[in-house]
Design an enzyme around this catalytic site. Structure first.
Site, PDB file in Angstrom:
ATOM      1  N   SER A  63     -27.631  16.172  16.199  1.00  0.00           N
ATOM      2  CA  SER A  63     -28.072  17.562  16.126  1.00  0.00           C
ATOM      3  C   SER A  63     -29.576  17.567  15.902  1.00  0.00           C
ATOM      4  O   SER A  63     -30.140  16.586  15.404  1.00  0.00           O
ATOM      5  CB  SER A  63     -27.376  18.254  14.948  1.00  0.00           C
ATOM      6  OG  SER A  63     -27.977  19.494  14.641  1.00  0.00           O
ATOM      7  N   TYR A  94     -25.511  18.480   5.641  1.00  0.00           N
ATOM      8  CA  TYR A  94     -25.315  18.338   7.089  1.00  0.00           C
ATOM      9  C   TYR A  94     -26.483  17.578   7.716  1.00  0.00           C
ATOM     10  O   TYR A  94     -26.281  16.657   8.516  1.00  0.00           O
ATOM     11  CB  TYR A  94     -25.171  19.726   7.714  1.00  0.00           C
ATOM     12  CG  TYR A  94     -24.935  19.699   9.206  1.00  0.00           C
ATOM     13  CD1 TYR A  94     -23.734  19.225   9.726  1.00  0.00           C
ATOM     14  CD2 TYR A  94     -25.901  20.157  10.099  1.00  0.00           C
ATOM     15  CE1 TYR A  94     -23.513  19.202  11.093  1.00  0.00           C
ATOM     16  CE2 TYR A  94     -25.686  20.144  11.463  1.00  0.00           C
ATOM     17  CZ  TYR A  94     -24.486  19.664  11.956  1.00  0.00           C
ATOM     18  OH  TYR A  94     -24.280  19.628  13.313  1.00  0.00           O
TER      19      TYR A  94
END
Length: 230
Positions: free
Chosen positions: A134, A147
């Site tokens: 990501s 995250y």
């Protein structure tokens, strides 16, 4: 790589990027083993084989790999490490269970799956591992520290891995999408495509692009953003 007839394992196949990637690879003639905790709804194809697997459990991954090779043959050409979860919130309000769940899926599970396929890929001197990270692996964000930490880990793992397995003819690509319209973090996709978000099919197309690159070329890292910023 010509994907026709090649065997690909995709984790987190039930929805979002995983399902879109399965559809894209099937359209290219690949044979897809979809690993996941739940099977995708209304998804049937003669070359699609669902194998129940919780990648957080090492024994589950070993069983899923054994089941895949028993059903589809020893050669596995592609692994798409797509399964991932995101739990958001401030660090001092964050539960240890939520923290561990992210690392167990996004980092440890990815390691178990990669380790399972590598010996065969190295032996056949052909293989491609796609790690879906990501843009959160490139910059920190408030309330996304956990995250981001997992995706930084995936990026570092990918960077090390490609240098390690390159001499054996195995390619590694780290895909880093920004905002994608999926059920991620429990959010429901809108009825109309959001112009400020990419679609799962866009990420799947980039994965196919990396896989189909000439054998002499490895796309080691790919960052993707929506064209229109918010």
């Amino acid at each position: 790589m010509d994907l026709s007839g090649k065997v690909a394992i995709i984790t987190g196949v039930s929805k979002g990027i995983g399902r879109a990637t399965a559809e894209a690879l099937l359209a290219k003639g690949a044979i897809v083993a979809g690993w996941g905790r739940t099977a995708p709804d209304d998804f049937k194809h003669p070359r699609f084989h669902f194998i129940k697997c919780d990648i957080r459990k090492e024994a589950d991954v070993q069983k899923a790999y054994a089941a895949t090779t028993k059903e589809l043959g020893q050669q596995v050409h592609v692994l798409v490490n797509n399964a991932g979860i995101g739990n958001f919130g401030p660090i001092d309000g964050f539960s240890s269970d939520d923290w561990h769940a992210m690392f167990d899926t996004n980092v440890h599970g990815l390691f178990y799956c990669t380790r399972a396929v590598l010996p065969q890929m190295k032996q056949q001197k052909e293989g491609h591992i796609i790690n879906v990270a990501s843009l959160a692996g490139t910059a920190g964000s408030p309330n996304l520290a956990g995250y981001c930490a997992t995706k930084y880990a995936v990026r570092g793992f990918s960077d090390s891995l490609f240098k390690e397995v390159r001499p054996q003819g195995v390619r590694v690509t780290c895909i880093m999408p920004g905002s994608v319209e999926t059920n991620f973090n429990g959010a429901e996709p809108g009825q109309k495509p959001d112009p400020h978000k990419m679609q799962p099919e866009d990420i799947a197309a980039a994965i196919v692009h990396a896989l189909e690159a000439p054998q002499s070329t490895m796309i080691s890292e790919l960052q993707m953003r929506p064209t229109l910023p918010k």
